[in-house]
Scaffold this active site. Sequence first.
Site, PDB file in Angstrom:
ATOM      1  N   GLN A 259       1.395  -4.450 -15.520  1.00 12.13           N
ATOM      2  CA  GLN A 259       1.900  -5.629 -14.828  1.00 12.13           C
ATOM      3  C   GLN A 259       1.809  -6.856 -15.731  1.00 12.13           C
ATOM      4  O   GLN A 259       2.760  -7.636 -15.850  1.00 12.13           O
ATOM      5  CB  GLN A 259       1.085  -5.867 -13.545  1.00 12.13           C
ATOM      6  CG  GLN A 259       1.535  -7.056 -12.735  1.00 12.13           C
ATOM      7  CD  GLN A 259       2.860  -6.805 -12.037  1.00 12.13           C
ATOM      8  OE1 GLN A 259       3.006  -5.821 -11.331  1.00 12.13           O
ATOM      9  NE2 GLN A 259       3.831  -7.684 -12.239  1.00 12.13           N
TER      10      GLN A 259
ATOM     11  N   HIS B  97      -4.726  -4.435 -14.302  1.00 10.14           N
ATOM     12  CA  HIS B  97      -3.352  -3.945 -14.117  1.00 10.14           C
ATOM     13  C   HIS B  97      -2.571  -4.292 -15.394  1.00 10.14           C
ATOM     14  O   HIS B  97      -1.733  -5.196 -15.409  1.00 10.14           O
ATOM     15  CB  HIS B  97      -2.735  -4.601 -12.880  1.00 10.14           C
ATOM     16  CG  HIS B  97      -1.511  -3.914 -12.355  1.00 10.14           C
ATOM     17  ND1 HIS B  97      -0.944  -2.795 -12.943  1.00 10.14           N
ATOM     18  CD2 HIS B  97      -0.720  -4.184 -11.262  1.00 10.14           C
ATOM     19  CE1 HIS B  97       0.127  -2.424 -12.247  1.00 10.14           C
ATOM     20  NE2 HIS B  97       0.272  -3.240 -11.228  1.00 10.14           N
TER      21      HIS B  97
ATOM     22  N   ARG C 274       9.185  -4.356 -15.312  1.00  6.08           N
ATOM     23  CA  ARG C 274       8.203  -3.259 -15.367  1.00  6.08           C
ATOM     24  C   ARG C 274       8.836  -2.041 -16.056  1.00  6.08           C
ATOM     25  O   ARG C 274       8.200  -1.374 -16.863  1.00  6.08           O
ATOM     26  CB  ARG C 274       7.742  -2.885 -13.941  1.00  6.08           C
ATOM     27  CG  ARG C 274       7.027  -4.000 -13.172  1.00  6.08           C
ATOM     28  CD  ARG C 274       5.665  -4.298 -13.750  1.00  6.08           C
ATOM     29  NE  ARG C 274       4.844  -3.107 -13.840  1.00  6.08           N
ATOM     30  CZ  ARG C 274       4.140  -2.577 -12.818  1.00  6.08           C
ATOM     31  NH1 ARG C 274       4.137  -3.177 -11.652  1.00  6.08           N
ATOM     32  NH2 ARG C 274       3.407  -1.499 -13.007  1.00  6.08           N
TER      33      ARG C 274
ATOM     34  N   ARG D 283      -3.169   5.804 -11.441  1.00  7.92           N
ATOM     35  CA  ARG D 283      -3.475   4.655 -10.579  1.00  7.92           C
ATOM     36  C   ARG D 283      -4.650   5.082  -9.709  1.00  7.92           C
ATOM     37  O   ARG D 283      -4.553   6.049  -8.947  1.00  7.92           O
ATOM     38  CB  ARG D 283      -2.266   4.275  -9.729  1.00  7.92           C
ATOM     39  CG  ARG D 283      -2.619   3.286  -8.625  1.00  7.92           C
ATOM     40  CD  ARG D 283      -1.421   2.669  -7.952  1.00  7.92           C
ATOM     41  NE  ARG D 283      -0.807   1.670  -8.800  1.00  7.92           N
ATOM     42  CZ  ARG D 283      -0.027   0.686  -8.351  1.00  7.92           C
ATOM     43  NH1 ARG D 283       0.229   0.563  -7.062  1.00  7.92           N
ATOM     44  NH2 ARG D 283       0.498  -0.190  -9.186  1.00  7.92           N
TER      45      ARG D 283
ATOM     46  N   ASP E 118      -0.927 -13.231  -6.209  1.00  7.77           N
ATOM     47  CA  ASP E 118      -1.029 -11.794  -5.925  1.00  7.77           C
ATOM     48  C   ASP E 118      -1.460 -11.684  -4.458  1.00  7.77           C
ATOM     49  O   ASP E 118      -1.888 -12.681  -3.855  1.00  7.77           O
ATOM     50  CB  ASP E 118      -2.090 -11.194  -6.875  1.00  7.77           C
ATOM     51  CG  ASP E 118      -2.292  -9.695  -6.715  1.00  7.77           C
ATOM     52  OD1 ASP E 118      -1.503  -9.034  -6.001  1.00  7.77           O
ATOM     53  OD2 ASP E 118      -3.261  -9.163  -7.314  1.00  7.77           O
TER      54      ASP E 118
ATOM     55  N   CYS F 183       3.399 -10.581  -8.475  1.00 10.52           N
ATOM     56  CA  CYS F 183       3.490  -9.189  -8.947  1.00 10.52           C
ATOM     57  C   CYS F 183       4.081  -8.263  -7.895  1.00 10.52           C
ATOM     58  O   CYS F 183       4.537  -7.176  -8.229  1.00 10.52           O
ATOM     59  CB  CYS F 183       2.123  -8.702  -9.404  1.00 10.52           C
ATOM     60  SG  CYS F 183       0.867  -8.785  -8.116  1.00 10.52           S
TER      61      CYS F 183
HETATM   62  N1   CP Z   1       3.177  -4.673  -8.692  1.00 11.76           N
HETATM   63  C1   CP Z   1       2.954  -3.364  -8.490  1.00 11.76           C
HETATM   64  O1   CP Z   1       2.221  -2.706  -9.231  1.00 11.76           O
HETATM   65  O2   CP Z   1       3.637  -2.820  -7.445  1.00 11.76           O
HETATM   66  P1   CP Z   1       3.406  -1.380  -6.809  1.00 11.76           P
HETATM   67  O3   CP Z   1       2.048  -1.383  -6.161  1.00 11.76           O
HETATM   68  O4   CP Z   1       4.518  -1.224  -5.819  1.00 11.76           O
HETATM   69  O5   CP Z   1       3.471  -0.340  -7.897  1.00 11.76           O
HETATM   70  N1  NVA Z   2      -4.205  -6.763  -6.530  1.00 17.26           N
HETATM   71  C1  NVA Z   2      -3.211  -5.893  -5.950  1.00 17.26           C
HETATM   72  C2  NVA Z   2      -2.104  -5.619  -6.918  1.00 17.26           C
HETATM   73  C3  NVA Z   2      -0.958  -4.823  -6.341  1.00 17.26           C
HETATM   74  C4  NVA Z   2       0.093  -4.519  -7.358  1.00 17.26           C
HETATM   75  C5  NVA Z   2      -3.862  -4.598  -5.495  1.00 17.26           C
HETATM   76  O1  NVA Z   2      -4.730  -4.084  -6.215  1.00 17.26           O
HETATM   77  O2  NVA Z   2      -3.535  -4.094  -4.424  1.00 17.26           O
END
Ligand code: CP
Ligand code: NVA
Length: 298
Positions: A131, A128, A285, A101, A217, A257
């Site tokens: 997701q 993502h 997930r 990530r 989101d 999400c």
């Molecule tokens: N939706 C999602 O990816 O959540 P987190 O940021 O908690 O992993």
């Molecule tokens: N768009 C958001 C998604 C979080 C799961 C971010 O990047 O923070």
Amino acid sequence: MRHLLSIEKMAVADMRSVLAASGPMKRQRGRHPLRPLEGQTWAMIFSKSSTRTRVSFEVGLHELGARPLFLNANDIQLGRGEPVRDTARVLGRMVHGVIIRTYAQSEVEEMAALSGIPVINALTDAEHPCQLLADVFTMQERLGSIEGRVVAFAGDGACNVPASWIFAAGKLGFELRIAAPRAYQPDPALVKRAGGNIRVTDDLREAAQGADVLYTDVWVSMGKEDEARERWEALAGYQINASVVARAKPGALVMHCLPAYRGKEIDEATFEAHADTIFAQAENRLHVQKAILEWLVS
Ligand code: CP
Ligand code: NVA
């Protein structure tokens, strides 16, 4: 060598096979006949916060027989400037897969190119994909087929989650509407590249009309905290609430999400009315990512 780097690069057949394997993963939880990752160790390098992605991957790896090795990017030399290309070549000699990530999509691509082991994008600024696959699986569970359905995304249309939806629309045959103010609309070149049935508008009411799914989101994605105030102002008219739900199809799904900011992208009452779907998305997930892991090593 298989990787999951983006929905843009994932073949439709692979998406379908991961989605098909996710149901059995969910039903057979705790009774897996095979543990395809038995004896393996998978590194999880996270440069951003996470609840769902981290926990679902740690639990999923464990349930498939692997040991998760969580590496906060700031605790390893990567955080002090060691290049991704060197980190990749070290990890490739020690672990069996990497889940990352981070910010730049190029880091995930570089890890895949140089590590020699499977790599999963656990969220970048660009996409993502985990997701998206869990969301589509949730839609299939709740609505049957996704083909021909109408998904209306409201809010920051220029971030990672809607980008994965845009590429999915081109591949899975549903209609996608993105409602966002001009400055938060997706890059037209990306929409063109995806090639699906996609409509971008600044009119949320029009986008929600007759939709099967309303999706949102956070307005302030990770890394955009400095822009919070201007984003709250610009996106104020794009909240999912009762008046937006009233325009969608009766019984339409409301999806998020997570994490959710009540009073911003969704109001409290709408969130709670649809909590069952939203937390099913979160649970899925785990199941879908186990299907992804199995697909990567098969
Ligand atoms: N939706 C999602 O990816 O959540 P987190 O940021 O908690 O992993
Ligand atoms: N768009 C958001 C998604 C979080 C799961 C971010 O990047 O923070």
